[in-house]
Structure formats: C-alpha cells, structure tokens
Design a protein around this motif. Structure first.
Motif, PDB file in Angstrom:
ATOM      1  N   ILE A  21      26.281  85.641  43.039  1.00 36.73           N
ATOM      2  CA  ILE A  21      27.249  86.745  43.053  1.00 36.73           C
ATOM      3  C   ILE A  21      28.674  86.189  43.020  1.00 36.73           C
ATOM      4  CG2 ILE A  21      28.159  88.687  44.424  1.00 36.73           C
ATOM      5  CD1 ILE A  21      25.280  89.099  45.510  1.00 36.73           C
ATOM      6  N   ALA A  22      28.938  85.168  43.837  1.00 32.39           N
ATOM      7  CA  ALA A  22      30.287  84.584  43.876  1.00 32.39           C
ATOM      8  C   ALA A  22      30.670  84.045  42.492  1.00 32.39           C
ATOM      9  CB  ALA A  22      30.362  83.472  44.919  1.00 32.39           C
ATOM     10  N   LEU A  23      29.733  83.389  41.823  1.00 35.52           N
ATOM     11  CA  LEU A  23      30.017  82.848  40.490  1.00 35.52           C
ATOM     12  C   LEU A  23      30.355  83.965  39.502  1.00 35.52           C
ATOM     13  CD1 LEU A  23      27.227  80.115  40.463  1.00 35.52           C
ATOM     14  CD2 LEU A  23      29.675  79.656  40.172  1.00 35.52           C
ATOM     15  N   GLU A  24      29.611  85.066  39.551  1.00 32.97           N
ATOM     16  CA  GLU A  24      29.903  86.221  38.690  1.00 32.97           C
ATOM     17  C   GLU A  24      31.278  86.799  39.000  1.00 32.97           C
ATOM     18  OE1 GLU A  24      28.218  87.862  36.176  1.00 32.97           O
ATOM     19  OE2 GLU A  24      26.776  86.215  36.221  1.00 32.97           O
ATOM     20  N   GLU A  25      31.554  86.982  40.288  1.00 36.91           N
ATOM     21  CA  GLU A  25      32.831  87.579  40.692  1.00 36.91           C
ATOM     22  C   GLU A  25      34.013  86.755  40.193  1.00 36.91           C
ATOM     23  OE1 GLU A  25      33.597  90.409  42.330  1.00 36.91           O
ATOM     24  OE2 GLU A  25      31.541  91.094  42.675  1.00 36.91           O
ATOM     25  N   LEU A 103      31.660  87.446  57.792  1.00 42.73           N
ATOM     26  CA  LEU A 103      31.007  86.379  57.029  1.00 42.73           C
ATOM     27  C   LEU A 103      30.204  85.486  57.983  1.00 42.73           C
ATOM     28  CD1 LEU A 103      32.696  84.208  54.276  1.00 42.73           C
ATOM     29  CD2 LEU A 103      31.301  83.160  56.017  1.00 42.73           C
ATOM     30  N   MET A 104      30.816  85.069  59.078  1.00 40.86           N
ATOM     31  CA  MET A 104      30.104  84.186  60.000  1.00 40.86           C
ATOM     32  C   MET A 104      29.020  84.941  60.768  1.00 40.86           C
ATOM     33  SD  MET A 104      31.221  81.145  59.336  1.00 40.86           S
ATOM     34  CE  MET A 104      30.064  80.484  60.512  1.00 40.86           C
ATOM     35  N   VAL A 169      29.888  89.378  49.794  1.00 36.46           N
ATOM     36  CA  VAL A 169      29.123  88.422  48.985  1.00 36.46           C
ATOM     37  C   VAL A 169      28.047  87.763  49.856  1.00 36.46           C
ATOM     38  CG1 VAL A 169      29.237  86.261  47.674  1.00 36.46           C
ATOM     39  CG2 VAL A 169      31.074  87.955  47.433  1.00 36.46           C
ATOM     40  N   VAL A 170      28.418  87.440  51.095  1.00 37.88           N
ATOM     41  CA  VAL A 170      27.484  86.745  51.987  1.00 37.88           C
ATOM     42  C   VAL A 170      26.461  87.711  52.592  1.00 37.88           C
ATOM     43  CG1 VAL A 170      27.346  85.521  54.207  1.00 37.88           C
ATOM     44  CG2 VAL A 170      28.995  84.788  52.472  1.00 37.88           C
ATOM     45  N   VAL A 171      26.900  88.900  52.968  1.00 34.24           N
ATOM     46  CA  VAL A 171      26.021  89.789  53.745  1.00 34.24           C
ATOM     47  C   VAL A 171      25.157  90.701  52.877  1.00 34.24           C
ATOM     48  CG1 VAL A 171      25.999  91.653  55.474  1.00 34.24           C
ATOM     49  CG2 VAL A 171      27.519  89.682  55.771  1.00 34.24           C
ATOM     50  N   PHE A 172      25.661  91.143  51.715  1.00 35.08           N
ATOM     51  CA  PHE A 172      24.877  92.090  50.914  1.00 35.08           C
ATOM     52  C   PHE A 172      23.448  91.621  50.638  1.00 35.08           C
ATOM     53  CE2 PHE A 172      23.056  93.613  46.980  1.00 35.08           C
ATOM     54  CZ  PHE A 172      22.995  94.977  47.235  1.00 35.08           C
ATOM     55  N   PRO A 173      23.250  90.367  50.218  1.00 38.84           N
ATOM     56  CA  PRO A 173      21.867  89.951  49.925  1.00 38.84           C
ATOM     57  C   PRO A 173      20.924  90.115  51.123  1.00 38.84           C
ATOM     58  CG  PRO A 173      23.400  88.410  48.909  1.00 38.84           C
ATOM     59  CD  PRO A 173      24.224  89.319  49.797  1.00 38.84           C
ATOM     60  N   PRO A 202      28.857  95.278  39.151  1.00 34.85           N
ATOM     61  CA  PRO A 202      28.437  94.413  38.033  1.00 34.85           C
ATOM     62  C   PRO A 202      27.919  93.032  38.459  1.00 34.85           C
ATOM     63  CG  PRO A 202      30.448  95.583  37.459  1.00 34.85           C
ATOM     64  CD  PRO A 202      30.159  95.931  38.893  1.00 34.85           C
ATOM     65  N   SER A 203      28.581  92.369  39.377  1.00 32.52           N
ATOM     66  CA  SER A 203      28.146  91.014  39.769  1.00 32.52           C
ATOM     67  C   SER A 203      26.759  91.039  40.398  1.00 32.52           C
ATOM     68  CB  SER A 203      29.140  90.399  40.763  1.00 32.52           C
ATOM     69  OG  SER A 203      29.123  91.121  41.986  1.00 32.52           O
ATOM     70  N   ILE A 204      26.450  92.140  41.056  1.00 32.98           N
ATOM     71  CA  ILE A 204      25.165  92.253  41.749  1.00 32.98           C
ATOM     72  C   ILE A 204      24.068  92.674  40.778  1.00 32.98           C
ATOM     73  CG2 ILE A 204      23.959  93.652  43.511  1.00 32.98           C
ATOM     74  CD1 ILE A 204      26.559  93.283  45.240  1.00 32.98           C
ATOM     75  N   LYS A 205      24.414  93.609  39.871  1.00 38.08           N
ATOM     76  CA  LYS A 205      23.440  93.989  38.832  1.00 38.08           C
ATOM     77  C   LYS A 205      23.084  92.786  37.964  1.00 38.08           C
ATOM     78  CE  LYS A 205      23.258  98.195  36.859  1.00 38.08           C
ATOM     79  NZ  LYS A 205      23.584  99.600  36.489  1.00 38.08           N
ATOM     80  N   ALA A 206      24.095  92.009  37.613  1.00 37.60           N
ATOM     81  CA  ALA A 206      23.887  90.872  36.700  1.00 37.60           C
ATOM     82  C   ALA A 206      23.009  89.792  37.313  1.00 37.60           C
ATOM     83  CB  ALA A 206      25.236  90.271  36.300  1.00 37.60           C
ATOM     84  N   THR A 207      22.942  89.761  38.642  1.00 38.43           N
ATOM     85  CA  THR A 207      22.209  88.681  39.317  1.00 38.43           C
ATOM     86  C   THR A 207      21.012  89.206  40.096  1.00 38.43           C
ATOM     87  OG1 THR A 207      23.669  88.939  41.235  1.00 38.43           O
ATOM     88  CG2 THR A 207      24.299  87.273  39.592  1.00 38.43           C
TER      89      THR A 207
END
Lengths: 225, 225
Positions: A21-25, A103-104, A169-173, A202-207
């Motif tokens: 996701i981070a890479l897509e974003e 995040l933590m 990005v960290v928590v959604f998955p 989009p970043s989440i759909k794509a991955t």
C-alpha cells in the motif's frame, strides 16, 4: 526509482500488504515483486534470507538499503519520497501525534490478533490451555473496543489521524484481516465503516490480497471477539 | 515548550526511559515529571488512565497531544523539534533505512526479553511449561546474536544506524536492562561495548534509572541467554 526496489511477500499477510500500500501511495509502481508461499516455506528460502535474516516476509530492499520490518518500511518510504505521490504525514502537530501513536498501537493490535488467530500454531498441543485462549480473546476484545472508539468520527471522513496517513497504511490490513476472519460488523460498526470506506481506495484496491479475493470469508477465528 | 509537557513514568521501565532520553536529547528539560510505582499499581491510577486508557506507563502529553507508545513519542518529539537539541535522524538514506529498521526491530527485542524475564508474571502457574520457557530462551538467544552482529562496528564509534539516532534511543534501554538482568558481557562483547560507551552519554546519565542505580545487578533472569 521503483526499478531499484525488490519486495518479497506472502499473500494474506497484513505486514506485507502494508508495504505494498505504501509503495502504491508513493507512486512507486514497477518494483520487482515476488510472491512466496508460507505453506511451502518460501519465507525460509535463500532469497529471503539474503535480505531478511529473520526468515520472515516482507523482505524489502531499495538499492542496497534493507528495511524488512513493515512499519519501518512505510516510515522509510514516506521519508525518502516525501513529495512524491500522496502525502502520508499530516502537517498539524495534533494529527502527527495521533499518527505516530496509532501506528505504534497498530503493532500491538497485530500481536493481539496473532495470539488468538495463531494460538494453535504458536504452541504445541501439550502447551495449550483453554484459560490462556480465553484471556487472549478477552484482551483482543478490549483492544478492538479501543479501536472502535478511535474511529468514532469515521462517518465524517476522519481516519485514524484525520486524513489518510501512515497510521492507516499500517492498521488497515489488520482490520481487513479481522473481518476476513469473522469479526462482527454489528459489534464494531465504526471499524466496519472504516473497512468499507478504505477498501475502495485506489492503493488498497490495487494491492488487494489475492488469497482473500478468492472467497468472501476466511475461517471464524475472531467471530466471538 | 517543555512546560506544556507531562510525563508519568515508572522507574526501571525501558519504554519510559526511551521517552526521557528523547526529551533530554531534544533539550526539553523542565517538563512535568512524575514517577509512579508499578508495584503499588500506579500505572492503573486515574491520572494515568486520563492520559493512557491502556493503563500503562509511560503516559505522555504535550499540550493536548497524547503520545503514550514510547517509540511513537520518540518519533513525535524528533518530528516536532527537528532543529532543537541533537539531531536524531541521520541525513543519508542508507542510515535512515537502518534507523527505522532497527527502531522497529527494537520493539521485537522488547517483547522477546519480556517472554523470558516476565514469563512467570504473564502466565499463572498452571499454564507455565518448561518447554515454552526453553523455546523463549532459545529465541531470545537468536535475537541477541542478531544484535551482536548489528553492532559489529561499535568499536569504531558506529552505533545502530551510524551516528547516535532514534534507533539508539529506543534500543539502548533494552540493552541496559538485559545486562542488569544478567546478560553475559563475555558472550556479547559488542553489546557490552555499546552499553559502556552509551552509558556515559549525557542524556543517558541524566536519566539513569534510579531503581537500577541502587544496586549493581538485578536478578539473573537472562544469565544463560
């Protein structure tokens, strides 16, 4: 830039998904991507060990720089590509505080989900106790109640730290994982709303994780949380 | 600025110590500091719960911004006070990659130390197994061997990411804790050198944990690691 990046990952793994996701974003499509099977021991293969001595996925390399811990990779990518793609760090100090905190806390959430979903895997039968599992489930319930409260403003479009950020990005998955494994949308309506909003991003759909695409539901390890 | 900060902490707690070191490094002396006793349940007191619903220490507040997770607080302080005190993020991408990676691996280290040092505390007697403890100790040994290798250049003044950084702020307290609880300096000479170098650093001397000052050694929970 993305051409000098290599990501080894396993499908259905929330930590791997974070990095994707981070890479897509950050608009870093085109990196070398290879999916390995946990079941077949792909995470213990020489090509993983060359990057990640812990024999874990993800294994991520950017040029000669190795960042395998998923949250570290997200922080690194945001720091190196600040002005590329989507900004993942809010400007306001209040939102930055929330971002780092959530995040933590996300790392705690991952661990607590694992103690329930993978309990049988972590401990041989002779070391398993119903009383331990009961306690782990209670702790996870307390944990999800916290996150349900953290997302109390999700209906007005506010994610974990306001705008979409590294915290999401960290928590959604993990949240997606939890619903896949039976978490109740009735008991956690804010989490369900969060999930439904972000799965269209989009970043989440794509991955979207292929292992999860095949069927609508996983097992029900988290159904009574 | 430090006047608007409040830190509730427990002596001898590596996570609390991280935040204290970060505050010193950023020249943020003068914050409101209050030490509470874990033994007396201070971490469950109303003044902690008001800041940290997890009933854990540290509990840290800057104005209205709450950042309780220790690594999050360190990242936040560095981000908010970039040009104040010591710079804790190296400039080079390679060192930044190392910094984020080691910082997040530090969270794993903390957990693995806990599974050995606090095993008796985490599980009631009926749920304890020698076989689990044996495995936890093996995993911790593997873990410390990794860190021993990470610090292979410590003799030439290179810390976890080169110059002193957020990675050291997060990880040093765990290393100090490990030696306090019997880790062998003979088996881990690089870790011992790292410990001896950094314990003279002003931020670390200024915040040296009072509970550890009283006596030279703790118990020997980690002596056979």
């Amino acid at each position: 830039m993305a051409e000098s990046m290599r990501l080894l990952w396993g499908s259905g793994s929330p930590p791997c998904w974070r990095v994707m996701i981070a890479l897509e974003e950050k608009n870093l499509q085109g990196y070398e991507s290879k999916v390995l099977s946990f079941e077949e021991g792909g995470h213990k293969s020489p090509e993983v060990l060359e990057i990640n001595p812990r024999a874990e996925l993800p294994a991520f390399k950017h040029g000669d720089n190795i960042v395998n811990e998923s949250a570290a990779a997200c922080l690194y990518l945001e720091s190196q590509f600040k002005s590329q793609g989507n900004k993942l760090t809010p400007d306001s100090p209040a939102q930055q505080a929330l971002m780092y905190q959530r995040l933590m806390e996300g790392i705690l959430l991952t661990a607590k989900i694992g103690y329930v979903a993978f309990y049988d895997y972590y401990y041989p039968v002779g070391e398993q106790h119903d009383s331990t599992m009961k306690r782990n489930k209670e702790k996870l319930t307390t944990e999800f109640k916290l996150w349900e409260r953290y997302l109390q403003n999700v209906s007005s479009g506010s994610y974990l730290a306001g705008p979409f950020s590294l915290a999401d990005v960290v928590v959604f998955p993990d949240i997606a994982y939890a619903f896949r494994f039976g978490l109740s949308a009735e008991r956690y309506p804010n989490l369900a709303k969060y999930y439904n909003l972000l799965k269209e991003r989009p970043s989440i759909k794509a991955t979207w994780q292929s292992e999860w695409m095949a069927t609508a539901q996983g097992d029900d390890a988290l159904k009574d949380i």
